[in-house]
Design an enzyme around this catalytic site. Structure first.
Site, PDB file in Angstrom:
ATOM      1  N   SER A  69       0.722  -1.310   0.124  1.00 27.80           N
ATOM      2  CA  SER A  69       0.053   0.122  -0.024  1.00 27.80           C
ATOM      3  C   SER A  69       0.856   1.101  -0.117  1.00 27.80           C
ATOM      4  O   SER A  69       1.215   1.615   1.212  1.00 27.80           O
ATOM      5  CB  SER A  69      -0.942   0.061   1.112  1.00 27.80           C
ATOM      6  OG  SER A  69      -1.824   1.008   0.995  1.00 27.80           O
ATOM      7  N   CYS A 131      -6.495   1.200  -9.005  1.00 29.42           N
ATOM      8  CA  CYS A 131      -5.633   1.194  -7.749  1.00 29.42           C
ATOM      9  C   CYS A 131      -6.531   0.777  -6.612  1.00 29.42           C
ATOM     10  O   CYS A 131      -7.369   1.348  -6.218  1.00 29.42           O
ATOM     11  CB  CYS A 131      -5.058   2.253  -7.444  1.00 29.42           C
ATOM     12  SG  CYS A 131      -4.094   2.514  -5.777  1.00 29.42           S
TER      13      CYS A 131
END
Ligand code: RRO
Length: 321
Positions: A69, A131
Site C-alpha cells: 500500500s 488502484c
C-alpha cells in the site's frame, strides 16, 4: 525467434515491459537493470498534485507474493513533466514508455494528460483505473464501474492522439461490460490486472503488516487470476492485451500469451531481482527454441481447451467450476 511486434502504431522491440509502480520513472532502476534490452516500461502512476503516500511499512512479503500500500506516492504532474520526462526522452528512446495516470476524480485524469501531453519521450498513457489503495472519491474504483470508466477514457481520448491503455482490476465480477466500455470509449489496449485487495495481520501484535492496513496483493499468487482475466477479456475484444501478475519466468509470460496477451509486464519479481525482466525475455527465447516456436504470434491466443472452443458453455463450466 521473432519477438518484435507492431502494436499501438509503433514497433515494440520485445514483449516484456516493467510494470507501473515497480521501476519509478526509469531513472531509478537504470543503474541496476539494462532497460535497453526490454520492450519498455510503465511509469509510477502520476496524479495532479504530489503525493507523499501511505505510512510505512508499505510492502509486506508472504510465501506466495507480496502486499503493498504505497498510496500513490509520486511527484505530481508538473514535476513529472519538468524533471522525469526529459530524462526519459534523453535515455529511453529505444524502448516504449507509457505514463501511468491516476486520480480521485475524472477531471484529475484529464488535467494530468493536458499537462503531460505536449512533452516528448513517451509513447502513450496507461490509465490506472484500478488502484486498490487509493480509490475514487465517492464510489467504486473506476475499473469496476463501466459508466465512470467511460467518462475517464472518453475524456482522455478527446485530449490526446497518443495510444491509451486502460489498466483493469482483477476483482471485477464480470469483465465483459468493462472491457466493452473501455473499447467503446476509445481505448487502444488493456492491461490486466492490477493487484487484488488483500490483508495480512501480525498474529502477535494483532496489527496489519502494512502501515495503511489493507493493500494490494501481487506476485506468483496473482498469476492464474491474471491469466484468467486476459483470457476472459480476449473473448470480448480484439484490442491488444497486456498481461501482468506473477510473471517471474519466461514460461509464465508464455501462459499470458496463450491466454491472448501480446505483451507482459514484470512487477513484483523485479523487487526480488531487478534484472528479472531481461531474464524473462532470455527465458522466453530459450523456451521458444526448445519448443520450435519461430514467432511470438504462434503463441498469442493459442491456448488449447482440449479441442473444445473456450467460449462454449461446457468448457466455461469446466474451467470456472
Ligand atoms: O500506489 C499504490 O499503492 C498502488 C497503486 Br497506485 C496501484 O495501482 N496498485 C497497487 O498495488 N498499489
Amino acid at each position: 525467434m521473432e519477438l518484435r511486434q507492431t502494436l499501438f502504431g509503433v514497433d515494440v522491440p520485445a514483449p516484456v515491459l516493467l510494470a507501473a509502480g515497480t521501476c519509478g520513472f526509469g531513472e531509478e532502476v537504470a543503474g541496476v537493470t539494462d532497460l535497453g534490452r526490454i520492450g519498455g516500461l510503465v511509469t509510477k502512476s502520476v496524479t495532479l498534485e504530489p503525493r507523499e503516500g501511505n505510512p510505512a511499512p508499505r510492502v509486506a512479503e508472504f510465501d506466495a507474493g507480496m502486499l503493498n500500500s504505497i498510496g500513490l506516492a509520486n511527484p505530481g504532474a508538473h514535476r513529472v513533466r519538468d524533471e522525469k520526462l526529459p530524462w526519459i526522452r534523453d535515455h529511453l528512446s529505444e524502448i516504449r514508455v507509457f505514463v501511468s495516470v491516476a486520480g480521485h476524480r475524472v477531471e484529475e485524469y484529464l488535467e494530468v494528460v493536458e499537462i503531460l501531453d505536449g512533452s516528448e519521450g513517451f509513447l502513450g498513457y496507461e490509465l490506472n483505473l484500478s488502484c486498490p489503495n487509493d480509490t475514487r472519491l465517492g464510489g467504486l474504483p473506476f475499473a469496476l464501474d463501466p459508466e465512470a470508466l467511460t467518462e475517464v477514457v472518453a475524456g482522455v481520448r478527446a485530449r490526446t492522439e497518443r495510444p491509451i491503455v486502460v489498466k483493469l482490476a482483477p476483482n471485477a465480477p464480470d469483465l465483459a461490460p468493462i472491457v466493452q466500455a473501455a473499447e467503446a470509449a476509445g481505448a487502444d489496449g488493456l492491461t490486466l490486472v492490477n493487484t487484488l485487495p488483500g490483508l495480512a495481520f501480525d498474529p502477535v501484535s494483532r496489527r496489519p503488516l502494512l502501515g495503511a492496513g489493507a493493500g494490494g496483493m501481487s506476485g506468483p499468487a496473482l498469476r492464474s487470476v491474471g491469466v484468467h482475466a486476459v483470457w476472459r477479456a480476449s473473448q470480448s475484444t480484439s484490442l491488444p492485451l497486456i498481461g501482468v501478475g506473477g510473471v517471474v519466468r519466461g514460461e509464465d509470460a508464455v501462459q499470458y500469451f496463450l491466454a491472448g496477451a501480446s505483451l507482459v509486464q514484470v512487477g513484483t519479481a523485479s523487487f526480488w531481482d531487478p534484472r528479472s525482466a531481461p531474464r524473462v525475455l532470455t527465458e522466453i527465447r530459450g523456451f521458444a527454441r526448445r519448443n520450435r516456436v519461430a514467432s511470438i504470434t504462434e503463441w498469442i491466443g493459442a491456448g488449447q481447451f482440449g479441442g473444445l472452443r473456450p467460449e462454449t458453455p461446457e468448457v466455461e463450466a469446466v474451467v470456472d467450476g
